[in-house]
Motif scaffolding. Structure first.
Motif, PDB file in Angstrom:
ATOM      1  N   ALA A   1     -47.956  19.934 -58.407  1.00  0.00           N
ATOM      2  CA  ALA A   1     -46.008  20.345 -58.158  1.00  0.00           C
ATOM      3  C   ALA A   1     -46.070  20.954 -57.206  1.00  0.00           C
ATOM      4  O   ALA A   1     -46.439  22.041 -56.792  1.00  0.00           O
ATOM      5  CB  ALA A   1     -44.890  20.492 -58.896  1.00  0.00           C
ATOM      6  N   GLU A   2     -45.347  20.208 -55.525  1.00  0.00           N
ATOM      7  CA  GLU A   2     -44.607  21.313 -54.741  1.00  0.00           C
ATOM      8  C   GLU A   2     -43.352  21.720 -54.882  1.00  0.00           C
ATOM      9  O   GLU A   2     -42.829  21.431 -55.439  1.00  0.00           O
ATOM     10  CB  GLU A   2     -44.448  19.967 -53.470  1.00  0.00           C
ATOM     11  CG  GLU A   2     -44.313  21.364 -52.458  1.00  0.00           C
ATOM     12  CD  GLU A   2     -44.225  20.619 -51.087  1.00  0.00           C
ATOM     13  OE1 GLU A   2     -44.463  21.342 -50.227  1.00  0.00           O
ATOM     14  OE2 GLU A   2     -44.817  19.706 -51.178  1.00  0.00           O
ATOM     15  N   ALA A   3     -43.225  23.369 -55.477  1.00  0.00           N
ATOM     16  CA  ALA A   3     -42.190  23.890 -54.929  1.00  0.00           C
ATOM     17  C   ALA A   3     -41.399  23.526 -53.950  1.00  0.00           C
ATOM     18  O   ALA A   3     -41.329  24.701 -52.935  1.00  0.00           O
ATOM     19  CB  ALA A   3     -42.296  25.637 -55.654  1.00  0.00           C
ATOM     20  N   LEU A   4     -39.700  23.431 -54.082  1.00  0.00           N
ATOM     21  CA  LEU A   4     -39.128  23.234 -52.642  1.00  0.00           C
ATOM     22  C   LEU A   4     -37.574  23.998 -53.419  1.00  0.00           C
ATOM     23  O   LEU A   4     -36.817  24.381 -54.604  1.00  0.00           O
ATOM     24  CB  LEU A   4     -38.272  21.908 -53.307  1.00  0.00           C
ATOM     25  CG  LEU A   4     -39.552  20.902 -52.691  1.00  0.00           C
ATOM     26  CD1 LEU A   4     -39.216  19.411 -52.790  1.00  0.00           C
ATOM     27  CD2 LEU A   4     -39.944  21.270 -51.511  1.00  0.00           C
ATOM     28  N   LEU A   5     -37.758  25.162 -52.424  1.00  0.00           N
ATOM     29  CA  LEU A   5     -36.498  25.861 -52.528  1.00  0.00           C
ATOM     30  C   LEU A   5     -34.869  25.354 -52.485  1.00  0.00           C
ATOM     31  O   LEU A   5     -34.601  24.529 -50.893  1.00  0.00           O
ATOM     32  CB  LEU A   5     -36.334  27.441 -51.202  1.00  0.00           C
ATOM     33  CG  LEU A   5     -35.488  28.415 -51.727  1.00  0.00           C
ATOM     34  CD1 LEU A   5     -35.284  29.228 -52.534  1.00  0.00           C
ATOM     35  CD2 LEU A   5     -35.716  29.072 -50.574  1.00  0.00           C
ATOM     36  N   ARG A   6     -34.330  25.621 -52.918  1.00  0.00           N
ATOM     37  CA  ARG A   6     -32.388  25.089 -52.705  1.00  0.00           C
ATOM     38  C   ARG A   6     -31.760  26.546 -53.149  1.00  0.00           C
ATOM     39  O   ARG A   6     -32.016  26.896 -53.280  1.00  0.00           O
ATOM     40  CB  ARG A   6     -32.431  23.868 -53.435  1.00  0.00           C
ATOM     41  CG  ARG A   6     -33.461  22.571 -53.304  1.00  0.00           C
ATOM     42  CD  ARG A   6     -33.204  21.900 -51.793  1.00  0.00           C
ATOM     43  NE  ARG A   6     -34.144  20.594 -51.933  1.00  0.00           N
ATOM     44  CZ  ARG A   6     -35.112  20.430 -51.066  1.00  0.00           C
ATOM     45  NH1 ARG A   6     -35.925  21.743 -50.003  1.00  0.00           N
ATOM     46  NH2 ARG A   6     -35.869  20.311 -51.319  1.00  0.00           N
TER      47      ARG A   6
ATOM     48  N   SER B   1     -28.574  23.121 -47.400  1.00  0.00           N
ATOM     49  CA  SER B   1     -29.671  22.501 -46.383  1.00  0.00           C
ATOM     50  C   SER B   1     -31.207  23.567 -46.331  1.00  0.00           C
ATOM     51  O   SER B   1     -30.698  24.260 -45.667  1.00  0.00           O
ATOM     52  CB  SER B   1     -29.784  22.003 -45.504  1.00  0.00           C
ATOM     53  OG  SER B   1     -31.042  20.919 -44.695  1.00  0.00           O
ATOM     54  N   PRO B   2     -31.851  23.413 -46.708  1.00  0.00           N
ATOM     55  CA  PRO B   2     -33.104  24.188 -46.485  1.00  0.00           C
ATOM     56  C   PRO B   2     -33.181  24.431 -44.815  1.00  0.00           C
ATOM     57  O   PRO B   2     -33.496  25.299 -44.353  1.00  0.00           O
ATOM     58  CB  PRO B   2     -34.285  23.903 -47.333  1.00  0.00           C
ATOM     59  CG  PRO B   2     -33.370  23.085 -47.920  1.00  0.00           C
ATOM     60  CD  PRO B   2     -32.453  21.789 -47.358  1.00  0.00           C
ATOM     61  N   GLY B   3     -32.697  23.007 -44.124  1.00  0.00           N
ATOM     62  CA  GLY B   3     -32.730  23.088 -42.652  1.00  0.00           C
ATOM     63  C   GLY B   3     -31.764  24.098 -42.082  1.00  0.00           C
ATOM     64  O   GLY B   3     -31.976  24.786 -41.183  1.00  0.00           O
TER      65      GLY B   3
ATOM     66  N   VAL C   1     -32.298  31.350 -40.673  1.00  0.00           N
ATOM     67  CA  VAL C   1     -31.562  32.165 -41.101  1.00  0.00           C
ATOM     68  C   VAL C   1     -31.905  33.307 -41.864  1.00  0.00           C
ATOM     69  O   VAL C   1     -32.202  34.523 -41.084  1.00  0.00           O
ATOM     70  CB  VAL C   1     -29.332  32.203 -41.377  1.00  0.00           C
ATOM     71  CG1 VAL C   1     -29.233  32.825 -41.795  1.00  0.00           C
ATOM     72  CG2 VAL C   1     -29.440  30.220 -40.627  1.00  0.00           C
ATOM     73  N   ALA C   2     -32.895  32.851 -42.987  1.00  0.00           N
ATOM     74  CA  ALA C   2     -33.221  33.664 -43.940  1.00  0.00           C
ATOM     75  C   ALA C   2     -34.651  33.312 -42.660  1.00  0.00           C
ATOM     76  O   ALA C   2     -34.768  35.707 -42.662  1.00  0.00           O
ATOM     77  CB  ALA C   2     -34.166  32.616 -44.716  1.00  0.00           C
ATOM     78  N   GLU C   3     -35.460  32.799 -41.230  1.00  0.00           N
ATOM     79  CA  GLU C   3     -36.318  33.798 -40.706  1.00  0.00           C
ATOM     80  C   GLU C   3     -35.799  34.662 -39.882  1.00  0.00           C
ATOM     81  O   GLU C   3     -36.221  35.750 -39.699  1.00  0.00           O
ATOM     82  CB  GLU C   3     -37.167  32.012 -40.207  1.00  0.00           C
ATOM     83  CG  GLU C   3     -38.410  31.921 -40.832  1.00  0.00           C
ATOM     84  CD  GLU C   3     -39.309  32.346 -41.158  1.00  0.00           C
ATOM     85  OE1 GLU C   3     -40.043  32.431 -40.035  1.00  0.00           O
ATOM     86  OE2 GLU C   3     -40.100  31.486 -41.434  1.00  0.00           O
ATOM     87  N   GLU C   4     -35.171  34.250 -39.047  1.00  0.00           N
ATOM     88  CA  GLU C   4     -34.308  34.867 -37.810  1.00  0.00           C
ATOM     89  C   GLU C   4     -33.967  36.421 -38.704  1.00  0.00           C
ATOM     90  O   GLU C   4     -34.281  38.113 -37.974  1.00  0.00           O
ATOM     91  CB  GLU C   4     -33.453  34.896 -37.585  1.00  0.00           C
ATOM     92  CG  GLU C   4     -33.537  33.524 -36.616  1.00  0.00           C
ATOM     93  CD  GLU C   4     -32.283  32.861 -35.684  1.00  0.00           C
ATOM     94  OE1 GLU C   4     -30.487  32.975 -35.444  1.00  0.00           O
ATOM     95  OE2 GLU C   4     -32.323  31.555 -35.912  1.00  0.00           O
TER      96      GLU C   4
END
Length: 174
Positions: free
Chosen positions: A19-24, A34-36, A41-44
């Motif tokens: 199972a792939e954990a997908l952050l929402r 949207s994660p997009g 923003v979290a990266e920056e």
């Protein structure tokens, strides 16, 4: 924030093998974000390190719960370049696995090509350390960056997740 789990299914028998954990993110006022929108923003901002650490803990906890319930499946999580570059990253992964009693073979870390090419020697050392503790390693969205296939021979990668741009238009696109 919460995690959703996308099953990984064996094609021949149809069994769930991972199972792939997908952050929402669901905001009380704005609804689903949207994660997009929130990942960049979290990266920056650097918040991605704390967020990624939370995802690691939650996904390992869930995989351990599935295992305890008699359904041992590997859980896969995406790791940001910034999180991967943290000095204590490998130790943190090992500590979370130990804390929840999850065998390392049931954790797969999905890395992007950019992680491999930024500082190849440092990345190789971390990847080998993760491989030594038994964590599975995958390259996510392979083909979207500038890495060479030659890199793959150097790194202990077990799986490539080829980007959809390679298969879009098949079977008609030569």
């Amino acid at each position: 924030f919460h995690l959703r789990y996308q099953p990984q299914v064996e094609l021949q028998g149809g069994a769930v093998i991972g199972a792939e954990a997908l952050l929402r993110w669901r905001d009380a006022d704005l609804g689903d974000i949207s994660p997009g929108e929130f990942i960049p923003v979290a990266e920056e901002s650097g918040f991605i390190v704390a967020l990624g650490d939370w995802v690691l803990g939650e996904a390992v906890r869930q995989a351990a719960a599935w295992r305890a319930a008699g359904r041992p499946v590997a859980v896969s999580i995406n790791v940001s370049a910034l999180q991967f570059q943290q000095p204590g990253f490998v130790g943190r992964v090992a500590a979370v696995l130990q804390e929840h009693g999850l065998p390392s073979r049931l954790l797969e870390l999905e890395l992007t090509e950019s992680i491999l090419v930024q500082d190849a020697d440092e990345a190789l050392a971390r990847l080998r350390a993760l491989d030594r503790i038994g964590v599975q390693l995958a390259i996510d969205d392979f083909g979207t960056g500038y890495s060479s296939l030659g890199y793959l021979k150097r790194f202990p990668i077990r799986r490539l997740k080829i980007d959809r741009s390679f298969i879009k238009g098949l079977p008609g696109d030569e």
